[in-house]
Structure formats: C-alpha cells, structure tokens
Design a protein around this motif. Structure first.
Motif, mmCIF file in Angstrom:
data_model
loop_
_atom_site.group_PDB
_atom_site.id
_atom_site.type_symbol
_atom_site.label_atom_id
_atom_site.label_comp_id
_atom_site.label_asym_id
_atom_site.label_seq_id
_atom_site.Cartn_x
_atom_site.Cartn_y
_atom_site.Cartn_z
ATOM 1 N N ASN A 281 -0.328 8.250 -23.027
ATOM 2 C CA ASN A 281 -0.596 7.577 -21.791
ATOM 3 C C ASN A 281 1.016 7.406 -21.178
ATOM 4 O OD1 ASN A 281 -2.015 6.338 -19.675
ATOM 5 N ND2 ASN A 281 -0.723 4.378 -20.235
ATOM 6 N N LEU A 282 1.094 7.927 -20.101
ATOM 7 C CA LEU A 282 2.217 7.697 -19.234
ATOM 8 C C LEU A 282 2.117 7.019 -17.885
ATOM 9 C CD1 LEU A 282 3.466 11.496 -19.644
ATOM 10 C CD2 LEU A 282 4.148 9.503 -21.161
ATOM 11 N N ALA A 283 0.654 6.698 -17.542
ATOM 12 C CA ALA A 283 0.293 6.135 -16.245
ATOM 13 C C ALA A 283 0.526 4.696 -16.442
ATOM 14 C CB ALA A 283 -0.834 6.725 -15.846
ATOM 15 N N PRO B 87 17.962 14.225 -22.007
ATOM 16 C CA PRO B 87 17.702 13.358 -23.118
ATOM 17 C C PRO B 87 16.609 12.405 -23.040
ATOM 18 C CG PRO B 87 20.027 13.777 -22.485
ATOM 19 C CD PRO B 87 19.330 14.392 -21.369
ATOM 20 N N VAL B 88 16.356 11.488 -22.133
ATOM 21 C CA VAL B 88 15.469 10.458 -22.392
ATOM 22 C C VAL B 88 14.052 10.957 -22.166
ATOM 23 C CG1 VAL B 88 14.498 8.449 -21.018
ATOM 24 C CG2 VAL B 88 16.888 8.639 -21.181
ATOM 25 N N VAL B 89 13.764 11.881 -21.318
ATOM 26 C CA VAL B 89 12.466 12.464 -21.164
ATOM 27 C C VAL B 89 12.207 13.217 -22.146
ATOM 28 C CG1 VAL B 89 12.336 11.843 -18.562
ATOM 29 C CG2 VAL B 89 12.882 14.203 -19.514
ATOM 30 N N GLY B 90 12.988 14.187 -22.714
ATOM 31 C CA GLY B 90 12.566 15.025 -23.666
ATOM 32 C C GLY B 90 12.425 14.296 -25.087
ATOM 33 N N THR C 216 9.720 5.401 -6.345
ATOM 34 C CA THR C 216 8.353 5.599 -6.404
ATOM 35 C C THR C 216 7.638 6.680 -5.716
ATOM 36 O OG1 THR C 216 7.861 4.338 -4.650
ATOM 37 C CG2 THR C 216 7.810 2.995 -6.764
ATOM 38 N N THR C 217 8.585 7.667 -4.803
ATOM 39 C CA THR C 217 7.958 8.826 -4.105
ATOM 40 C C THR C 217 8.916 9.900 -4.490
ATOM 41 O OG1 THR C 217 9.646 8.231 -2.363
ATOM 42 C CG2 THR C 217 7.284 7.489 -2.319
ATOM 43 N N LEU C 218 9.805 9.766 -5.292
ATOM 44 C CA LEU C 218 10.633 10.975 -6.003
ATOM 45 C C LEU C 218 9.811 12.337 -6.279
ATOM 46 C CD1 LEU C 218 13.404 9.348 -8.065
ATOM 47 C CD2 LEU C 218 13.748 10.388 -5.593
ATOM 48 N N PRO C 219 10.284 13.477 -5.899
ATOM 49 C CA PRO C 219 9.322 14.825 -6.396
ATOM 50 C C PRO C 219 9.592 15.236 -7.522
ATOM 51 C CG PRO C 219 11.427 15.292 -5.016
ATOM 52 C CD PRO C 219 11.140 13.776 -5.219
ATOM 53 N N GLY C 220 10.244 14.565 -8.390
ATOM 54 C CA GLY C 220 10.623 15.023 -9.900
ATOM 55 C C GLY C 220 11.927 14.448 -10.237
ATOM 56 N N LYS C 221 12.423 15.308 -11.248
ATOM 57 C CA LYS C 221 13.751 14.630 -11.789
ATOM 58 C C LYS C 221 14.919 14.815 -10.743
ATOM 59 C CE LYS C 221 15.457 12.989 -15.794
ATOM 60 N NZ LYS C 221 14.909 11.519 -15.978
ATOM 61 N N VAL C 222 15.475 13.530 -10.814
ATOM 62 C CA VAL C 222 16.739 13.782 -9.800
ATOM 63 C C VAL C 222 18.039 13.775 -10.863
ATOM 64 C CG1 VAL C 222 18.054 12.509 -8.008
ATOM 65 C CG2 VAL C 222 15.800 12.847 -7.919
ATOM 66 N N VAL C 223 18.980 14.613 -10.603
ATOM 67 C CA VAL C 223 19.972 14.559 -11.246
ATOM 68 C C VAL C 223 21.168 14.065 -10.407
ATOM 69 C CG1 VAL C 223 22.119 16.169 -12.166
ATOM 70 C CG2 VAL C 223 19.735 16.458 -13.104
ATOM 71 N N VAL C 224 22.093 13.158 -10.738
ATOM 72 C CA VAL C 224 23.223 12.596 -10.326
ATOM 73 C C VAL C 224 24.602 13.360 -10.650
ATOM 74 C CG1 VAL C 224 24.621 10.550 -9.723
ATOM 75 C CG2 VAL C 224 22.052 10.825 -9.930
ATOM 76 N N LEU C 225 25.106 14.295 -9.471
ATOM 77 C CA LEU C 225 26.359 14.962 -9.995
ATOM 78 C C LEU C 225 27.532 13.938 -9.869
ATOM 79 C CD1 LEU C 225 25.469 17.922 -7.728
ATOM 80 C CD2 LEU C 225 25.060 17.660 -10.314
ATOM 81 N N VAL C 226 28.338 14.098 -10.861
ATOM 82 C CA VAL C 226 29.652 13.178 -10.757
ATOM 83 C C VAL C 226 30.760 13.950 -10.678
ATOM 84 C CG1 VAL C 226 30.842 11.478 -12.054
ATOM 85 C CG2 VAL C 226 28.342 11.657 -12.437
ATOM 86 N N GLY D 119 2.260 14.250 -14.373
ATOM 87 C CA GLY D 119 3.041 14.835 -13.219
ATOM 88 C C GLY D 119 4.342 14.527 -13.274
ATOM 89 N N GLY D 120 4.817 13.582 -14.070
ATOM 90 C CA GLY D 120 6.302 13.394 -14.151
ATOM 91 C C GLY D 120 7.102 14.212 -15.170
ATOM 92 N N SER D 121 8.369 13.899 -15.442
ATOM 93 C CA SER D 121 9.155 14.684 -16.348
ATOM 94 C C SER D 121 8.824 14.603 -17.788
ATOM 95 C CB SER D 121 10.528 14.451 -15.924
ATOM 96 O OG SER D 121 11.003 14.768 -14.620
ATOM 97 N N VAL D 122 8.537 13.360 -17.847
ATOM 98 C CA VAL D 122 8.217 13.278 -19.659
ATOM 99 C C VAL D 122 6.656 14.183 -19.898
ATOM 100 C CG1 VAL D 122 7.203 11.521 -21.256
ATOM 101 C CG2 VAL D 122 9.025 11.025 -19.826
#
Length: 309
Positions: free
Chosen positions: A213-215, A126-129, A299-309, A154-157
C-alpha cells in the motif's frame, strides 16, 4: 558553497538558497560534490514540521535524502571509495541533506552510481528503489508465481515495485488514476485498476499473496485490504501514520515499512539499471534554486523530479 536550507518549519517559502560553509568529512565519512538530489514527499513533510517526532532535524536544515555525485574528499579510515568515484546514497533522514553543492555522509552508505544513465539522474533511485525492494523482498518475502497488489502504483515507488516484482516472476495488479495508468502499464503491470471509478473489492477477484500500500487511503479502506489477501499473506504499508492492518484469524500480517539505507541493496539496484532490467524515470529536472517551487507543487508533480546542483 551554495545550499538550500530552511531556518524554521513552514510552507515552501521557508526554503532559501544561501551561502554556507564547505563541510569537512570526519572519520569514516566522505564529502560528495553533488550532481543531483531529488524530491521525495517526506522532504515536504519534514519541511512543514509534520515529522518532528519520528524525524527530528536540527535547524537550519538542508533537505534532500537522495544524492548522486562524485567523491571529492575522504575522512580518516575510509577505504571503500576513492576521490573521483561516482556514487549514490540514501542519506540519514535526520542529517544534512543533499540540496547543496557538497554534502558529507558516512562512507558505508555509498554505492557505485549506475553508469548507463546521467549521474544526476541516478539521484532518482535510492529512496524509491530501496523502498520498493525492502517492501517486496525484506518484508513481503516475494517469490516467483505469487500475486502482488500495488495500491497507489502511479508514483516512483510504485513504478520500481512493479518492475522488481515482474522481474521476480510475480503477477502484478496495480491501482492507478487515469493520469498515471499509462505509466503503470509501461512499468509492466499485468492488470491496472482505475481506483477513481472501480472499487478494489470488485476489481480484485482473485486474492493476492502480498499487498503493497502506497496510497494515503482512509482507515477503513486500509483495513479492507486484508480481505484481498490469501490466508497467511502480508500487507506492507508505507503510510505509517496509520498502522498496517492484520487479520489474525486468517494469519494475514501487517507490516509498517520504514525504509532504511542499505548500500548493498542500492548497489544491486544500480547494477540492474546498467543491465537494462530496471528503468529510472525522471519526469523533470530543475536547478537547485527552483527547489522551493518543487515543494510547492508536491501534490501535482507528474513524476520523479531531479534537482540539478
């Protein structure tokens, strides 16, 4: 139910997993049994207290702007979804987030979850898309045949923006670090510029119609982006603590992007996922109890992280 909340602003250690009361949906609202949420950089800024002006939240606060899950209760007057429907949504930035077993939100924010990927993974969309879609089309007016520069791709957006721009028939120039260059190429960028070793002014030899611009660049670097744009072009800026640059003499407009929830656009994005036209990349999946560590690594995450509930 279990939820991660913070009772005061501060470092990731303020996030605690605790028992809270199960929410009840009001008129026009639904309750979602959460399958997943995701981490967005703005979550960390809200938790740290940097966004108290533009995004005021009530404490204690549950973070998590993205949600994917199953409708399990309806408020009065809700007719657009049924109990058992799999849905996704971009939640209110000032409301209760989805880092919990259940969350209540306005029914009008919901879109059907894509069915071709795991339900929890749909929380990465949702947010990045929506940010990518609104930047390119609502604000940038992108059409086939145009040239687009995605700065900080380089990020998800950035990954979603490249895919959407290519699908629209654009030529995409993207900046990335060596760490993310392969990801940017895989998204479909026509040209990849290593921003760690090459100045944009040297690499972009043909002007573009749109810069996204995303940077988090320096003010002088942000201002210089107008030099890369055709007369009458647009610079869409997501780092809204610095105003988007303009060049009135050449008719170059600057637009500051504040992403908004839009169920129709989110439904379209989900349909594209199911048609194989848009890829949702998930770098890591972590349980809800590990959300504080995700904030600590922001600041060092390799990409999008999903939090499982």
């Amino acid at each position: 139910m279990k939820a991660v909340r913070f009772h005061q602003y501060g470092a990731p250690e303020v996030l605690v997993l605790e028992d809270v009361e199960l929410p009840t949906p009001g008129a026009g609202e639904v309750r979602i049994k959460v399958a997943g949420t995701s981490f967005n950089p703005v979550d960390g800024n809200i938790r740290a207290g940097f966004m108290q002006g533009p995004i005021p939240v009530a404490l204690p606060h549950t973070p998590g702007l993205d949600v994917a899950g199953t409708v399990d209760a309806l408020g009065e007057g809700v007719t657009n979804v049924r109990v058992g429907d799999a849905v996704v949504a971009f939640l209110s930035m000032t409301g209760v987030g989805a880092s919990a077993e259940h969350v209540v939100t306005a029914a009008e924010a919901l879109a059907p979850a894509p069915t071709s990927i795991p339900l929890a993974d749909a929380a990465a969309l949702p947010v990045v898309g929506l940010t990518a879609w609104q930047a390119l089309f609502d604000h940038g007016g992108l059409v086939a045949g145009q040239r687009v520069l995605v700065n900080g791709a380089g990020g998800s957006v950035g990954g979603h923006a490249i895919q959407l721009a290519k699908a629209a028939g654009a030529h995409v120039v993207a900046t990335a670090s060596p760490r993310t260059a392969d990801r940017v190429r895989a998204a479909g960028a026509d040209e990849v510029v290593d921003h760690t070793s090459t100045a944009l002014a040297d690499a972009v030899t043909e002007r573009v119609h749109l810069v996204l611009n995303l940077a988090p660049v320096a003010p002088e670097q942000l201002a210089a982006l107008t030099d890369l744009v055709h007369d009458g072009g647009i610079v869409v800026n997501t780092t809204v603590w610095m105003p988007a640059p303009t060049d009135e003499a050449r008719g170059v407009r600057g637009v500051n992007l504040f992403v908004r929830s839009d169920a129709a656009q989110l439904a379209e994005l989900g349909e594209r996922v199911d048609r194989g036209e848009l890829r949702v990349d998930v770098a890591r999946r972590v349980p809800l109890a590990e959300l504080p560590s995700v904030h600590a690594e922001s600041t060092t995450l390799p990409g999008k992280v999903v939090v499982l509930v």
